[in-house]
Design a protein around this motif. Structure first.
Motif, PDB file in Angstrom:
ATOM      1  N   GLY A 176      40.214  30.607  36.415  1.00 26.76           N
ATOM      2  CA  GLY A 176      39.588  30.880  35.127  1.00 26.76           C
ATOM      3  C   GLY A 176      38.205  30.284  35.027  1.00 26.76           C
ATOM      4  N   ASN A 177      37.792  29.534  36.042  1.00 30.12           N
ATOM      5  CA  ASN A 177      36.493  28.886  36.022  1.00 30.12           C
ATOM      6  C   ASN A 177      35.560  29.594  36.999  1.00 30.12           C
ATOM      7  OD1 ASN A 177      34.611  27.069  35.314  1.00 30.12           O
ATOM      8  ND2 ASN A 177      35.483  25.338  36.414  1.00 30.12           N
ATOM      9  N   SER A 178      35.691  29.309  38.310  1.00 30.73           N
ATOM     10  CA  SER A 178      34.863  30.045  39.263  1.00 30.73           C
ATOM     11  C   SER A 178      35.550  31.313  39.759  1.00 30.73           C
ATOM     12  CB  SER A 178      34.442  29.149  40.424  1.00 30.73           C
ATOM     13  OG  SER A 178      35.535  28.429  40.909  1.00 30.73           O
ATOM     14  N   VAL A 179      36.871  31.367  39.612  1.00 27.80           N
ATOM     15  CA  VAL A 179      37.584  32.609  39.934  1.00 27.80           C
ATOM     16  C   VAL A 179      38.363  33.045  38.702  1.00 27.80           C
ATOM     17  CG1 VAL A 179      39.168  33.741  41.501  1.00 27.80           C
ATOM     18  CG2 VAL A 179      37.960  31.704  42.248  1.00 27.80           C
ATOM     19  N   ALA A 180      38.099  34.240  38.223  1.00 24.82           N
ATOM     20  CA  ALA A 180      38.837  34.715  37.055  1.00 24.82           C
ATOM     21  C   ALA A 180      39.526  36.021  37.398  1.00 24.82           C
ATOM     22  CB  ALA A 180      37.890  34.917  35.880  1.00 24.82           C
ATOM     23  N   MET A 181      40.582  36.307  36.649  1.00 25.94           N
ATOM     24  CA  MET A 181      41.330  37.517  36.926  1.00 25.94           C
ATOM     25  C   MET A 181      41.511  38.278  35.627  1.00 25.94           C
ATOM     26  SD  MET A 181      44.575  37.760  39.369  1.00 25.94           S
ATOM     27  CE  MET A 181      45.317  39.304  39.826  1.00 25.94           C
ATOM     28  N   ILE A 182      41.336  39.588  35.679  1.00 23.83           N
ATOM     29  CA  ILE A 182      41.692  40.389  34.507  1.00 23.83           C
ATOM     30  C   ILE A 182      42.812  41.337  34.899  1.00 23.83           C
ATOM     31  CG2 ILE A 182      39.490  40.154  33.343  1.00 23.83           C
ATOM     32  CD1 ILE A 182      38.675  42.807  34.320  1.00 23.83           C
ATOM     33  N   LEU A 196      35.387  37.688  40.355  1.00 25.22           N
ATOM     34  CA  LEU A 196      36.244  38.287  39.342  1.00 25.22           C
ATOM     35  C   LEU A 196      37.210  39.233  40.039  1.00 25.22           C
ATOM     36  CD1 LEU A 196      36.739  38.646  36.276  1.00 25.22           C
ATOM     37  CD2 LEU A 196      35.266  40.643  36.385  1.00 25.22           C
ATOM     38  N   ILE A 197      38.499  39.007  39.825  1.00 27.36           N
ATOM     39  CA  ILE A 197      39.490  39.908  40.399  1.00 27.36           C
ATOM     40  C   ILE A 197      40.025  40.775  39.279  1.00 27.36           C
ATOM     41  CG2 ILE A 197      41.692  40.053  41.603  1.00 27.36           C
ATOM     42  CD1 ILE A 197      41.099  37.311  42.777  1.00 27.36           C
ATOM     43  N   ALA A 198      39.848  42.074  39.412  1.00 30.14           N
ATOM     44  CA  ALA A 198      40.296  42.991  38.366  1.00 30.14           C
ATOM     45  C   ALA A 198      41.472  43.792  38.910  1.00 30.14           C
ATOM     46  CB  ALA A 198      39.152  43.908  37.956  1.00 30.14           C
ATOM     47  N   ASP A 199      42.654  43.503  38.366  1.00 30.11           N
ATOM     48  CA  ASP A 199      43.865  44.156  38.854  1.00 30.11           C
ATOM     49  C   ASP A 199      44.126  45.405  38.010  1.00 30.11           C
ATOM     50  OD1 ASP A 199      46.280  44.878  39.840  1.00 30.11           O
ATOM     51  OD2 ASP A 199      47.254  42.940  39.580  1.00 30.11           O
ATOM     52  N   GLU A 200      43.796  46.553  38.534  1.00 27.85           N
ATOM     53  CA  GLU A 200      43.938  47.830  37.838  1.00 27.85           C
ATOM     54  C   GLU A 200      43.418  47.742  36.405  1.00 27.85           C
ATOM     55  OE1 GLU A 200      46.676  50.432  38.875  1.00 27.85           O
ATOM     56  OE2 GLU A 200      47.486  49.416  40.622  1.00 27.85           O
ATOM     57  N   PRO A 201      42.153  47.414  36.226  1.00 30.24           N
ATOM     58  CA  PRO A 201      41.657  47.135  34.875  1.00 30.24           C
ATOM     59  C   PRO A 201      41.631  48.359  33.975  1.00 30.24           C
ATOM     60  CG  PRO A 201      39.840  47.226  36.418  1.00 30.24           C
ATOM     61  CD  PRO A 201      41.086  47.322  37.234  1.00 30.24           C
ATOM     62  N   THR A 202      41.726  49.554  34.535  1.00 29.35           N
ATOM     63  CA  THR A 202      41.586  50.738  33.681  1.00 29.35           C
ATOM     64  C   THR A 202      42.833  51.606  33.663  1.00 29.35           C
ATOM     65  OG1 THR A 202      40.640  51.946  35.546  1.00 29.35           O
ATOM     66  CG2 THR A 202      39.102  50.871  34.067  1.00 29.35           C
ATOM     67  N   ALA A 237      46.493  31.898  34.733  1.00 29.88           N
ATOM     68  CA  ALA A 237      45.253  32.315  35.385  1.00 29.88           C
ATOM     69  C   ALA A 237      44.024  31.737  34.710  1.00 29.88           C
ATOM     70  CB  ALA A 237      45.168  33.841  35.413  1.00 29.88           C
ATOM     71  N   LYS A 238      44.176  31.291  33.449  1.00 27.41           N
ATOM     72  CA  LYS A 238      43.060  30.649  32.757  1.00 27.41           C
ATOM     73  C   LYS A 238      42.805  29.253  33.288  1.00 27.41           C
ATOM     74  CE  LYS A 238      43.742  32.370  28.059  1.00 27.41           C
ATOM     75  NZ  LYS A 238      44.057  31.867  26.702  1.00 27.41           N
ATOM     76  N   GLY A 239      43.802  28.706  33.993  1.00 22.88           N
ATOM     77  CA  GLY A 239      43.662  27.346  34.489  1.00 22.88           C
ATOM     78  C   GLY A 239      44.269  26.318  33.546  1.00 22.88           C
ATOM     79  N   LEU A 240      45.151  26.773  32.651  1.00 19.92           N
ATOM     80  CA  LEU A 240      45.792  25.826  31.731  1.00 19.92           C
ATOM     81  C   LEU A 240      46.826  24.993  32.477  1.00 19.92           C
ATOM     82  CD1 LEU A 240      46.402  28.168  28.683  1.00 19.92           C
ATOM     83  CD2 LEU A 240      44.675  26.405  28.900  1.00 19.92           C
ATOM     84  N   LYS A 241      47.061  23.796  31.952  1.00 17.79           N
ATOM     85  CA  LYS A 241      48.080  22.938  32.544  1.00 17.79           C
ATOM     86  C   LYS A 241      49.456  23.556  32.327  1.00 17.79           C
ATOM     87  CE  LYS A 241      46.070  18.361  32.519  1.00 17.79           C
ATOM     88  NZ  LYS A 241      45.240  17.852  31.423  1.00 17.79           N
ATOM     89  N   ASP A 242      50.346  23.294  33.257  1.00 18.01           N
ATOM     90  CA  ASP A 242      51.690  23.835  33.209  1.00 18.01           C
ATOM     91  C   ASP A 242      52.373  23.554  31.865  1.00 18.01           C
ATOM     92  OD1 ASP A 242      53.085  25.418  34.940  1.00 18.01           O
ATOM     93  OD2 ASP A 242      54.541  23.844  35.385  1.00 18.01           O
ATOM     94  N   ARG A 243      52.199  22.327  31.385  1.00 14.82           N
ATOM     95  CA  ARG A 243      52.836  21.914  30.136  1.00 14.82           C
ATOM     96  C   ARG A 243      52.325  22.781  28.977  1.00 14.82           C
ATOM     97  NH1 ARG A 243      50.922  17.926  27.151  1.00 14.82           N
ATOM     98  NH2 ARG A 243      49.529  17.406  28.850  1.00 14.82           N
ATOM     99  N   VAL A 244      51.028  23.031  28.965  1.00 11.58           N
ATOM    100  CA  VAL A 244      50.437  23.838  27.900  1.00 11.58           C
ATOM    101  C   VAL A 244      50.944  25.272  27.985  1.00 11.58           C
ATOM    102  CG1 VAL A 244      48.274  24.655  26.908  1.00 11.58           C
ATOM    103  CG2 VAL A 244      48.394  22.390  27.944  1.00 11.58           C
TER     104      VAL A 244
END
Lengths: 355, 335
Positions: free
Chosen positions: A91-97, A179-185, B239-246
């Motif tokens: 979610g920071n340097s690698v994000a997924m939608i 950015l990894i887009a898993d079947e975004p559309t 995938a947002k990077g949240l802690k497991d507990r959250v």
């Protein structure tokens, strides 16, 4: 090609031990993506597209999945990385939608809360107010009208296209490099699909991020991708530049994919040809080439090579184009046998060009 | 919200009225006359279907009058003081008057006021334990789904809950208070008199009820949690990077609680209408024991009162569950 690849996947295998045996979801997968470039991963359901991408984010349950090989994100080895370090990447340097934004957004929380949460987790010093401001900015950036009001809506109050936009806004809120887009559309109307793809391209130009787009829609690939990787039965079967793969495919499975795309602008006499048979079992894959039970061209290969020996991923007839197939004269077969059936006008055009 | 409450309270009141009518009808047209029961008891069995004494009893208790006039008298008593005559003796009964117990001619309203705090205390303590023990264990098992700990927890709750409740209650009272004094003696002390004594007097009962009931909650919340953990939005949260507990508490548990709340609402309602086994075994004079004894001797006013408590509790629990739903899930509109 220029610069070092931002995402480098080498010989990646993902296996799931189950009570019925070992499921080989991904096998010996190798690819790379540079910043500012887009890789399209194509394949049918169960071909290992999503599983391989989830491995990049370390989203597999370590107790359930066995991951081998190497995944380097911006130079950092991700396979076997400690959970807290992995979390700071996610979610920071690698994000997924994800595919279905209605299911992928939490139904109980406001859009703003979900975006703000994604921002705050990687900006622990940011206040709620700053996170909200940032969320509104991002919603505006992805084209949500009246973002300062819509930020307080729940996902179910958004339309399908807006939900996917919000999902993209959430993915991009921390300026990810990948950015990894898993079947975004996939879950969207065709008109909305085009808007979302345009948006992704705009944002890529703006943020210069690397994009991996997972899809079974070759139209999406043609529109978005610089490189294409075709997956079948957990393996890469064809890999190369997008234009190259779409115009000179060398693997019968890719031919099948191309033949099964309806073409509204093309020759009305063209046929849409489905690929016969079913995807292979990942629990008990067929020997030799995984595609051979469904392949209509395997008889052109001498002996029963297709049924006994797994073809290597090698450079085909043209440079910068990898294929996993025993066929020697695949280019001729495609031009003389496959193309005339699916796109007669294109075949004539190609024949003239070659003359 | 306001119109929802008004609507639901009105329809709830209708249900309560209907329940009270049904109880009256049952007593008037039931297979055995309540008067006969009382007459037999008073005369040590020397009272039959044809004996003249029965006439007197029926006359005295009002069973010779039409059912609607008796129901009317009873219903009027809820809002107005009335005097109830049994034979020549008149008993003053202040509103809300629920009648006079056939057995000892005490005022039902007074009895209810005395007994309800006991049942309320039991219900509050036990239901809190249902949630406090059942839900965390269920969540824990769901997160370690398939592991040894999960299997051990699930099978032990199954084993525990397949032992009859009265056996568990009886044994724990015998072993833990009577023969060993591990726990303080079970007794009711009003909370306002001495909160500490109130607490210690109920401690064992709460634990027995709570632990036994929590086994069901472990299974509900485990099942519900397993389902929610597979939802796409939980994957998004990770995938947002949240802690497991959250991820587990903020994203999964809130959804997983929705089905648990429904069952919890009904369970609290039934606890409030009396816990017969518990009150009987631990000798606590709550609603349940009272109602049970009243049913034996066909003590109409008491049965009516306990039925009303149950009806009101179920109606209120349903309204509260709906409100909690709408708080948990913004897609639910109260209308």
């Amino acid at each position: 090609m220029s610069g070092d690849p931002y995402l480098e996947v080498t010989d990646l295998s993902v296996r799931f031990p189950t009570s019925d045996g070992l499921v080989q979801a991904v096998n010996g997968l190798t690819y790379s993506v540079e910043l500012g470039k887009t890789l399209g991963i194509v394949g049918e359901s169960g071909s290992g597209k999503s599983v391989s991408s989830m491995a990049v984010l370390g989203l597999h349950d370590p107790k359930a999945a066995r991951i081998e090989g190497s995944i380097k994100v911006g130079g950092t080895e991700v396979v076997g990385l400690a959970e807290d370090k992995m979390r700071s990447l996610r979610g920071n340097s690698v994000a997924m939608i994800f595919q279905d934004a209605l299911a992928a957004l939490h139904p109980f929380y406001k859009i703003g809360a979900q975006l703000g949460e994604a921002y705050q987790v990687h900006h622990p010093k940011a206040s709620k107010k700053e996170a909200r401001k940032r969320s509104i900015e991002m919603l505006e950036r992805v084209g949500i009208p009246q973002p300062d009001r819509r930020v307080d809506d729940y996902p179910h109050q958004f339309s399908g296209g807006m939900r996917q936009r919000a999902m993209i806004a959430m993915g991009l809120i921390n300026d990810p490099s990948l950015l990894i887009a898993d079947e975004p559309t996939t879950a969207l109307d065709v008109t909305v699909q085009a808007q979302i793809l345009d948006l992704l391209q705009d944002l890529q130009r703006e943020f210069n991020s690397a994009i991996v787009i997972i899809t079974h829609d070759l139209g999406v690939v043609a529109e978005m991708a610089d490189d294409v990787l075709v997956m079948y039965g957990g393996r890469c079967v064809e890999y190369g530049a997008c234009k190259e793969i779409l115009t000179h495919p060398e693997m019968p499975y890719t031919w099948g994919l191309l033949s099964s795309v309806p073409d509204v602008t093309g020759d009305p006499n063209a046929r849409m040809i489905p690929i016969p048979g079913n995807p292979p079992s990942l629990l008990d894959p067929p020997p030799g080439c995984a595609f051979h039970p469904r392949c209509v061209h395997s008889s052109k290969v001498p002996g029963d090579l297709c049924a006994t020996t797994l073809p290597e991923l090698t450079v085909g007839a043209r440079q910068g184009h990898l294929k996993r197939c025993h066929l020697v004269d695949s280019e001729t077969i495609y031009a003389t046998e496959v193309l005339p059936e699916v796109a007669p006008d294109l075949a004539i055009h190609l024949a003239e060009e070659n003359r | 919200m306001f119109s929802f409450l008004v609507k639901r309270l009105l329809s709830g009141a209708m249900i309560v009225v209907l329940v009270s009518m049904m109880v009256f009808l049952l007593f008037f047209y039931g297979p055995k006359s309540p008067a006969l029961e009382l007459c037999r008891r008073d005369t040590h069995g020397r009272c039959g279907e044809t004996s003249p004494r029965l006439e007197q009893y029926e006359e005295r208790l009002g069973y010779n009058n039409p059912v609607y006039s008796e129901y009317g008298k009873w219903a009027k008593g809820l809002v107005q003081d009335r005097t109830i005559y049994i034979g020549s003796t008149g008993y003053k009964c202040e509103a809300p008057c629920l009648g006079l117990s056939y057995r000892d001619r005490t005022l039902v309203t007074d009895q209810l006021k005395e007994r309800f705090p006991i049942t309320l205390s039991l219900a509050v303590g036990a239901s809190l334990l249902y949630l406090m023990i059942g839900v965390p264990i269920g969540v824990l098992a769901a997160r370690r789904r398939g592991s040894f700990a999960d299997k051990a927890l699930v099978s032990s709750t199954l084993v525990f809950s397949s032992i009859p409740y009265y056996l568990v209650a009886l044994l724990s009272m015998l072993l833990l208070t009577l023969s060993t004094h591990v726990f303080p003696t079970v007794a009711y002390h009003p909370f306002l008199d001495n909160p500490f004594k109130w607490f210690s007097g109920f401690l064992l009962v709460w634990l027995v009820m709570g632990l036994y009931g929590a086994t069901a909650y472990t299974r509900y919340s485990r099942g519900s949690m397993v389902e929610v953990l597979n939802e796409d939005y939980v994957r998004t949260a990770k995938a947002k990077g949240l802690k497991d507990r959250v991820v587990v508490i903020r994203h999964a548990l809130r959804s997983a609680l929705v089905p648990v709340v429904t069952i919890f609402g009904l369970d609290v309602a039934f606890l409030l209408s009396g816990t017969v086994f518990t009150e009987q075994i631990f000798d606590l004079d709550g609603i349940g024991k009272w109602g049970l004894e009243a049913t034996y001797i066909k003590d109409l006013p008491v049965v009516q009162a306990t039925a009303l408590v149950l009806a009101v509790a179920v109606v209120m629990a349903n309204i509260i569950v709906d409100i909690v739903y709408s708080v948990l899930d913004p897609r639910v509109r109260l209308s």
